[in-house]
Design a protein around this motif. Sequence first.
Motif, PDB file in Angstrom:
ATOM      1  N   SER A  76      49.490  62.736-117.292  1.00 12.87           N
ATOM      2  CA  SER A  76      49.663  64.053-116.687  1.00 12.87           C
ATOM      3  C   SER A  76      49.318  65.135-117.715  1.00 12.87           C
ATOM      4  O   SER A  76      50.009  65.272-118.732  1.00 12.87           O
ATOM      5  CB  SER A  76      51.096  64.237-116.195  1.00 12.87           C
ATOM      6  OG  SER A  76      51.322  65.575-115.776  1.00 12.87           O
ATOM      7  N   ILE A  77      48.253  65.890-117.444  1.00 17.07           N
ATOM      8  CA  ILE A  77      47.852  66.962-118.357  1.00 17.07           C
ATOM      9  C   ILE A  77      48.922  68.039-118.411  1.00 17.07           C
ATOM     10  O   ILE A  77      49.238  68.564-119.487  1.00 17.07           O
ATOM     11  CB  ILE A  77      46.504  67.559-117.910  1.00 17.07           C
ATOM     12  CG1 ILE A  77      45.386  66.503-118.011  1.00 17.07           C
ATOM     13  CG2 ILE A  77      46.165  68.782-118.758  1.00 17.07           C
ATOM     14  CD1 ILE A  77      44.038  67.016-117.582  1.00 17.07           C
ATOM     15  N   GLN A  78      49.504  68.375-117.262  1.00 13.48           N
ATOM     16  CA  GLN A  78      50.534  69.413-117.230  1.00 13.48           C
ATOM     17  C   GLN A  78      51.750  69.028-118.054  1.00 13.48           C
ATOM     18  O   GLN A  78      52.307  69.845-118.799  1.00 13.48           O
ATOM     19  CB  GLN A  78      50.945  69.697-115.783  1.00 13.48           C
ATOM     20  CG  GLN A  78      49.896  70.450-114.968  1.00 13.48           C
ATOM     21  CD  GLN A  78      50.419  70.810-113.588  1.00 13.48           C
ATOM     22  OE1 GLN A  78      51.369  70.207-113.099  1.00 13.48           O
ATOM     23  NE2 GLN A  78      49.788  71.801-112.963  1.00 13.48           N
ATOM     24  N   GLU A  79      52.180  67.787-117.921  1.00 11.19           N
ATOM     25  CA  GLU A  79      53.341  67.331-118.679  1.00 11.19           C
ATOM     26  C   GLU A  79      53.057  67.325-120.176  1.00 11.19           C
ATOM     27  O   GLU A  79      53.886  67.742-120.990  1.00 11.19           O
ATOM     28  CB  GLU A  79      53.737  65.933-118.223  1.00 11.19           C
ATOM     29  CG  GLU A  79      54.983  65.389-118.925  1.00 11.19           C
ATOM     30  CD  GLU A  79      55.358  64.007-118.430  1.00 11.19           C
ATOM     31  OE1 GLU A  79      56.123  63.330-119.135  1.00 11.19           O
ATOM     32  OE2 GLU A  79      54.876  63.613-117.345  1.00 11.19           O
ATOM     33  N   TYR A  81      50.849  69.169-121.711  1.00  7.89           N
ATOM     34  CA  TYR A  81      50.734  70.578-122.117  1.00  7.89           C
ATOM     35  C   TYR A  81      52.116  71.189-122.334  1.00  7.89           C
ATOM     36  O   TYR A  81      52.347  71.903-123.319  1.00  7.89           O
ATOM     37  CB  TYR A  81      49.964  71.353-121.046  1.00  7.89           C
ATOM     38  CG  TYR A  81      49.797  72.825-121.355  1.00  7.89           C
ATOM     39  CD1 TYR A  81      48.709  73.279-122.087  1.00  7.89           C
ATOM     40  CD2 TYR A  81      50.733  73.753-120.897  1.00  7.89           C
ATOM     41  CE1 TYR A  81      48.554  74.633-122.377  1.00  7.89           C
ATOM     42  CE2 TYR A  81      50.590  75.106-121.176  1.00  7.89           C
ATOM     43  CZ  TYR A  81      49.495  75.544-121.910  1.00  7.89           C
ATOM     44  OH  TYR A  81      49.356  76.884-122.194  1.00  7.89           O
ATOM     45  N   SER A  82      53.037  70.906-121.429  1.00  9.41           N
ATOM     46  CA  SER A  82      54.383  71.475-121.544  1.00  9.41           C
ATOM     47  C   SER A  82      55.120  70.924-122.762  1.00  9.41           C
ATOM     48  O   SER A  82      55.932  71.626-123.378  1.00  9.41           O
ATOM     49  CB  SER A  82      55.186  71.189-120.270  1.00  9.41           C
ATOM     50  OG  SER A  82      55.376  69.792-120.089  1.00  9.41           O
ATOM     51  N   GLN A  83      54.831  69.681-123.133  1.00 16.23           N
ATOM     52  CA  GLN A  83      55.455  69.102-124.312  1.00 16.23           C
ATOM     53  C   GLN A  83      54.887  69.710-125.598  1.00 16.23           C
ATOM     54  O   GLN A  83      55.633  70.016-126.537  1.00 16.23           O
ATOM     55  CB  GLN A  83      55.254  67.581-124.329  1.00 16.23           C
ATOM     56  CG  GLN A  83      56.035  66.842-123.259  1.00 16.23           C
ATOM     57  CD  GLN A  83      55.737  65.353-123.279  1.00 16.23           C
ATOM     58  OE1 GLN A  83      54.801  64.895-123.925  1.00 16.23           O
ATOM     59  NE2 GLN A  83      56.540  64.588-122.546  1.00 16.23           N
TER      60      GLN A  83
END
Length: 365
Positions: A76-79, A81-83
């Motif tokens: 997951s790119i979003q996950e 990125y958020s990390q």
Amino acid sequence: MMPTDATILGVPLKYVSLFTLCIQNSTLVIVMRYSRLDKENLYYTSTAVFLSELAKFVICLYVAGRNQVRETGRFSIQELYSQIFAPDAWKLMIPAALYTIQNNLQYVAVSMLDAATFQVTYQLKILTTALCSVIMLRTSLSGIKWFSLVLLTFGVALVQMPSGDPVNSSEDDDGYMEKIVGLGAVAVACVISGIAGVYFEKVLKGSKASVWIRNVQLSFFSLFPALIMGVWWKDGAGVWENGFFYNYNYVVLAAIACQAVGGIIVAMVVKYADNILKGFATSISIILSFLASVYLFDFIVTSTFLMGATLVLIATYMYSKPDPKQEIPTNNKEKEDDGYGYAYTPANNVNGNGYTSVDGSESQV
């Protein structure tokens, strides 16, 4: 997760990783030194540092993504990125800037010093990291470790002593000043290595983020000081006139690659070998650099250098040994498994390469 008794072509992975670390450590110094010998056609070291940090970022990002897949079964790119850009990510800006300065100082040092002297003197990072751990993390060192640090300092001092040879004593002023500048660059780099390494460990100690995510953050934030302070401010005029890759060749690219993969190799050693073997690998790297300096760079061997280098080797091995029957309260043994097999133990980062390390003897995964 790959077992710790894994093999490659029948050879235990811990020995493969140690061999790789020896080659990388010694090759990095030799290649960096060789790339700076042609004084008439020097490349801009700031661009080399920037590319090295960019390569580190790509490697760590790949491993972090692979780690996510192994943990969750999906990417997951979003996950991710958020990390990476978590609210506390800004804490890595300080060590990122320090490591960038340190990497530039390494190039200054290898331009002024022979590979053997640089490799031996650079082991002072063990001393500076230990002192910073005591001051910043309130780490308690055993008597044997304090003795090894004194021995290390004495050995490095011996390496710097003149041979007493009239030929060498009549060294021209320019050569003498180059050596002074080189030693000063090494000393400052070692101090920065200690501060940045221990600060990084302090951030990791109170963090829930994985080690690889932290390394992605560190390499990402290193790109900005490398680009602004180095490429733009330090060598901006030359880069603008001659180009980013001015005087690049395969030797320069090899130096960049060696510096970029160093942290990954250290991680392998930490996972598959113990801290004693890692210290042994460092000692072998010093010996290899010494032999290469003799045969490739016409390094003049002196008795004081041999004595000093021997003391440094002994001190490095002594410091890497775990304290006998050392009992550590459970509430002080704060570790973090990054989900990829690399456990974290505070106050053991003596690599000074921008990647966290742990005491391999404590990592039984």
